[in-house]
Write a protein that holds these residues in place. Structure first.
Motif, PDB file in Angstrom:
ATOM      1  N   VAL A 146      59.591-182.150  12.895  1.00  0.00           N
ATOM      2  CA  VAL A 146      59.772-183.234  13.857  1.00  0.00           C
ATOM      3  C   VAL A 146      60.856-182.901  14.881  1.00  0.00           C
ATOM      4  N   VAL A 147      61.991-182.403  14.419  1.00  0.00           N
ATOM      5  CA  VAL A 147      63.149-182.239  15.303  1.00  0.00           C
ATOM      6  C   VAL A 147      63.115-180.914  16.069  1.00  0.00           C
ATOM      7  N   ALA A 148      62.839-179.807  15.377  1.00  0.00           N
ATOM      8  CA  ALA A 148      63.049-178.494  15.987  1.00  0.00           C
ATOM      9  C   ALA A 148      61.813-177.875  16.616  1.00  0.00           C
ATOM     10  N   LYS A 149      60.682-177.931  15.952  1.00  0.00           N
ATOM     11  CA  LYS A 149      59.519-177.110  16.332  1.00  0.00           C
ATOM     12  C   LYS A 149      59.091-177.287  17.777  1.00  0.00           C
ATOM     13  N   ARG A 150      59.080-178.504  18.282  1.00  0.00           N
ATOM     14  CA  ARG A 150      58.574-178.758  19.629  1.00  0.00           C
ATOM     15  C   ARG A 150      59.681-178.804  20.689  1.00  0.00           C
ATOM     16  N   HIS A 151      60.922-178.550  20.265  1.00  0.00           N
ATOM     17  CA  HIS A 151      62.025-178.772  21.197  1.00  0.00           C
ATOM     18  C   HIS A 151      62.959-177.589  21.401  1.00  0.00           C
ATOM     19  N   THR A 152      62.828-176.524  20.604  1.00  0.00           N
ATOM     20  CA  THR A 152      63.748-175.405  20.769  1.00  0.00           C
ATOM     21  C   THR A 152      63.068-174.084  20.447  1.00  0.00           C
ATOM     22  N   ARG A 153      63.469-173.057  21.166  1.00  0.00           N
ATOM     23  CA  ARG A 153      62.953-171.711  20.910  1.00  0.00           C
ATOM     24  C   ARG A 153      63.493-171.151  19.604  1.00  0.00           C
ATOM     25  N   ARG A 154      64.501-171.785  19.042  1.00  0.00           N
ATOM     26  CA  ARG A 154      65.115-171.311  17.807  1.00  0.00           C
ATOM     27  C   ARG A 154      64.549-171.996  16.572  1.00  0.00           C
ATOM     28  N   SER A 155      63.354-172.532  16.688  1.00  0.00           N
ATOM     29  CA  SER A 155      62.755-173.246  15.558  1.00  0.00           C
ATOM     30  C   SER A 155      62.506-172.323  14.363  1.00  0.00           C
ATOM     31  N   THR A 156      62.190-171.055  14.622  1.00  0.00           N
ATOM     32  CA  THR A 156      61.935-170.134  13.505  1.00  0.00           C
ATOM     33  C   THR A 156      63.194-169.921  12.689  1.00  0.00           C
ATOM     34  N   GLU A 157      64.330-169.717  13.363  1.00  0.00           N
ATOM     35  CA  GLU A 157      65.588-169.568  12.637  1.00  0.00           C
ATOM     36  C   GLU A 157      65.917-170.826  11.840  1.00  0.00           C
ATOM     37  N   LEU A 158      65.720-171.996  12.457  1.00  0.00           N
ATOM     38  CA  LEU A 158      66.008-173.253  11.764  1.00  0.00           C
ATOM     39  C   LEU A 158      65.037-173.472  10.605  1.00  0.00           C
ATOM     40  N   GLY A 159      63.792-173.068  10.793  1.00  0.00           N
ATOM     41  CA  GLY A 159      62.799-173.238   9.738  1.00  0.00           C
ATOM     42  C   GLY A 159      62.919-172.232   8.619  1.00  0.00           C
ATOM     43  N   GLY A 160      63.774-171.228   8.791  1.00  0.00           N
ATOM     44  CA  GLY A 160      63.925-170.222   7.754  1.00  0.00           C
ATOM     45  C   GLY A 160      64.598-170.732   6.490  1.00  0.00           C
ATOM     46  N   VAL A 161      65.324-171.833   6.590  1.00  0.00           N
ATOM     47  CA  VAL A 161      66.037-172.368   5.416  1.00  0.00           C
ATOM     48  C   VAL A 161      65.061-172.843   4.334  1.00  0.00           C
ATOM     49  N   PRO A 162      64.130-173.762   4.623  1.00  0.00           N
ATOM     50  CA  PRO A 162      63.202-174.166   3.566  1.00  0.00           C
ATOM     51  C   PRO A 162      62.272-173.035   3.150  1.00  0.00           C
ATOM     52  N   GLY A 163      62.005-172.089   4.057  1.00  0.00           N
ATOM     53  CA  GLY A 163      61.157-170.966   3.697  1.00  0.00           C
ATOM     54  C   GLY A 163      61.774-170.073   2.628  1.00  0.00           C
TER      55      GLY A 163
END
Length: 310
Positions: A146-163
């Motif tokens: 909801v927060v990161a994926k559609r709003h920042t180019r750094r979504s992959t880095e932010l999404g790496g935590v739950p991954g």
């Protein structure tokens, strides 16, 4: 003849087929192929924590609970992204865009999976493992989707935590706590996700652009993406080599260290090949790095298991 003709002809039924299709749609919502990749890191983390093979009961409970938790996070992701999934060729045949499952059914399914996974882990492993699973679901479903994926180019880095969370969940399921080997293995999986997912995003760049998702390969020059991919690949390998001195007590020795060095060289070489193809304006073939990254993580996990056993 009259009696025979009066006998009602049974109407054809498609109910078993419909049920099978519905069940298949619910399973597809959980993105099982992604879950397989996540669980690859759970077993070696548990073996490191147990300094050997954990009990079958604990292993089964953790894997089932982790599968349900990862599935729940993916269902919430599908529920929220159903609008952009219709726009992307890679995702437009998912259950929600296809109308095989309603949004309300998907949301209910995600909630049921979340509650079940957390309750199962709390009852059969440790409270810390259950809390980490709950945090991973919330992080992926809300902070990333909801927060990161559609709003920042750094979504992959932010999404790496739950991954990378399955590593911590597996360790906590055994010990009820966390320690440096778990943190380092978590960092390996976290760093690995950047070259892995950026390679995929390079392949499907037009899809993400059409859906308005600002993945790094969509908004940054290809050469910049290639350079960052190389940097993160080097960091992944460097972090993987620090696991040996920190995990001697858990059984890590030369088998893992040699494997990490050889596999790391393979991974880095392929990242540099990708960068070289980008710089030369050639066909980048990013899926080559994507598939090699999967093999790298799987074989690295196998090396941990073998080393702990021996």
């Amino acid at each position: 003849m009259t009696a025979l003709s009066a006998r009602p002809t049974p109407a054809p039924t498609r109910r078993p087929g419909r049920v099978r299709t519905k069940v298949g749609a619910y399973v597809a919502l959980t993105k099982p192929r992604i879950i397989e990749l996540l669980l690859v890191t759970t077993v070696p983390a548990m073996m490191l924590a147990a300094e050997g093979w954990p009990s079958w009961r604990l292993l089964a409970a953790t894997l089932v609970g982790g599968t349900l938790a990862a599935g729940a996070a993916n269902v919430f992701n599908c529920y929220y992204d159903r609008d952009i999934d219709r726009l992307m060729h890679r995702t437009q045949r998912r259950p929600l865009p296809m109308g095989l499952v309603s949004p309300r059914e998907a949301l209910t399914f995600g909630i049921v999976l979340s509650v079940t996974s957390i309750a199962l882990l709390a009852a059969t492993t440790t409270l810390l493992a259950a809390a980490l699973a709950a945090g991973a679901i919330f992080y992926y479903a809300v902070l990333y989707t909801v927060v990161a994926k559609r709003h920042t180019r750094r979504s992959t880095e932010l999404g790496g935590v739950p991954g990378a969370a399955p590593v911590l969940i597996g360790w906590a399921a055994v010990t009820g706590s966390l320690d440096w080997p778990a943190v380092v293995f978590f960092a390996v999986v976290f760093c690995w996700q950047m070259p892995h997912f950026w390679a995929l995003a390079m392949r499907f760049r037009e899809d993400y652009a059409r859906a308005g998702v600002p993945m790094l390969p969509v908004v940054a020059p290809a050469l910049s993406v290639g350079r960052q991919t190389v940097v993160w690949t080097w960091v992944t390998v460097a972090v993987s080599l620090t696991l040996w001195p920190l995990s001697v007590e858990q059984g890590i020795a030369w088998i893992y260290t040699v494997s990490a060095a050889v596999l790391g060289a393979w991974f880095v070489l392929e990242a540099h090949k990708l960068l070289r193809r980008i710089a030369r304006g050639e066909n980048t073939r990013p899926m080559q790095l994507f598939h090699i990254s999967i093999s790298y993580l799987a074989l690295l996990s196998v090396a941990i298991i073998v080393d702990v056993f021996i």
